[in-house]
Design a protein around this motif. Structure first.
Motif, PDB file in Angstrom:
ATOM      1  N   ALA A 100       0.836  -1.207   0.000  1.00 32.16           N
ATOM      2  CA  ALA A 100       0.000   0.000   0.000  1.00 32.16           C
ATOM      3  C   ALA A 100       0.866   1.250   0.000  1.00 32.16           C
ATOM      4  N   VAL A 101       1.966   1.220   0.749  1.00 28.52           N
ATOM      5  CA  VAL A 101       2.899   2.350   0.728  1.00 28.52           C
ATOM      6  C   VAL A 101       3.493   2.500  -0.672  1.00 28.52           C
ATOM      7  N   GLY A 102       3.871   1.390  -1.277  1.00 27.18           N
ATOM      8  CA  GLY A 102       4.375   1.435  -2.651  1.00 27.18           C
ATOM      9  C   GLY A 102       3.328   1.920  -3.640  1.00 27.18           C
ATOM     10  N   GLY A 103       2.055   1.550  -3.431  1.00 29.52           N
ATOM     11  CA  GLY A 103       0.977   2.007  -4.299  1.00 29.52           C
ATOM     12  C   GLY A 103       0.749   3.501  -4.198  1.00 29.52           C
ATOM     13  N   ILE A 104       0.893   4.040  -2.971  1.00 31.66           N
ATOM     14  CA  ILE A 104       0.761   5.490  -2.792  1.00 31.66           C
ATOM     15  C   ILE A 104       1.869   6.210  -3.542  1.00 31.66           C
ATOM     16  N   VAL A 105       3.089   5.704  -3.437  1.00 34.20           N
ATOM     17  CA  VAL A 105       4.231   6.318  -4.118  1.00 34.20           C
ATOM     18  C   VAL A 105       4.050   6.236  -5.635  1.00 34.20           C
ATOM     19  N   ALA A 106       3.566   5.099  -6.125  1.00 33.78           N
ATOM     20  CA  ALA A 106       3.461   4.903  -7.571  1.00 33.78           C
ATOM     21  C   ALA A 106       2.293   5.652  -8.206  1.00 33.78           C
ATOM     22  N   ALA A 107       1.131   5.650  -7.544  1.00 34.31           N
ATOM     23  CA  ALA A 107      -0.043   6.207  -8.226  1.00 34.31           C
ATOM     24  C   ALA A 107      -0.981   6.998  -7.324  1.00 34.31           C
TER      25      ALA A 107
END
Length: 158
Positions: free
Chosen positions: A46-53
């Motif tokens: 989820a942290v990676g998803g926030i950073v990506a999109a």
């Protein structure tokens, strides 16, 4: 299952006497491991998803993690439902659970992949990563559980 012969001795041709307890312990350990690892991996994705999109990445990662962690609990449930069967049937149920997890996640990915408001790559990566980590956690939980298999050490057969 239990049969008395004419000399009064008992013959048992069913599953091992302690098999149900062993399968219950194993499925409980697998469910705990999969749930904990699935939740931790979902947070990281989820942290990676926030950073990506941004917000679409967060919602896609959260949904993907929820689906993948939920499907990971399918194998321990199938194992619990088959505790009264032969060991081969329990193993077949565990393998069937693994295959069913993959099919469920693939269908969910194809169904939700084009949904508006969801980042497709975040959804796919989260589902894949959580699937791999929960499957590894289930295998590790089964490996670390210490179960005595074989004859009783105190018996005359040992």
């Amino acid at each position: 299952m239990w049969r008395w012969d004419r000399w009064g001795t008992v013959e048992y041709d069913g599953p091992a006497l302690g098999q149900a307890q062993v399968v219950r312990r194993l499925s409980g350990s697998m469910a705990r491991g999969a749930a904990l690892v699935g939740a931790a991996t979902t947070v990281a994705c989820a942290v990676g998803g926030i950073v990506a999109a941004g917000v679409p990445g967060l919602s896609a990662a959260a949904l993907g993690g929820l689906l993948a962690t939920g499907s990971a609990l399918l194998t321990p449930v199938l194992m619990l439902r088959t505790t009264h069967l032969e060991p081969g049937a329990v193993m077949l149920a565990a393998f069937g659970g693994l295959a069913m997890k993959a099919i469920i996640l693939l269908l969910a990915l194809f169904t939700l992949g084009g949904a508006p408001g969801l980042h497709r790559m975040s959804l796919a990566v989260t589902m894949l990563v959580v699937f791999i980590t929960t499957t590894a956690a289930e295998a590790w939980a089964g490996q670390k559980l210490q179960i005595l298999i074989g004859t009783d050490p105190g018996s005359t057969d040992a």
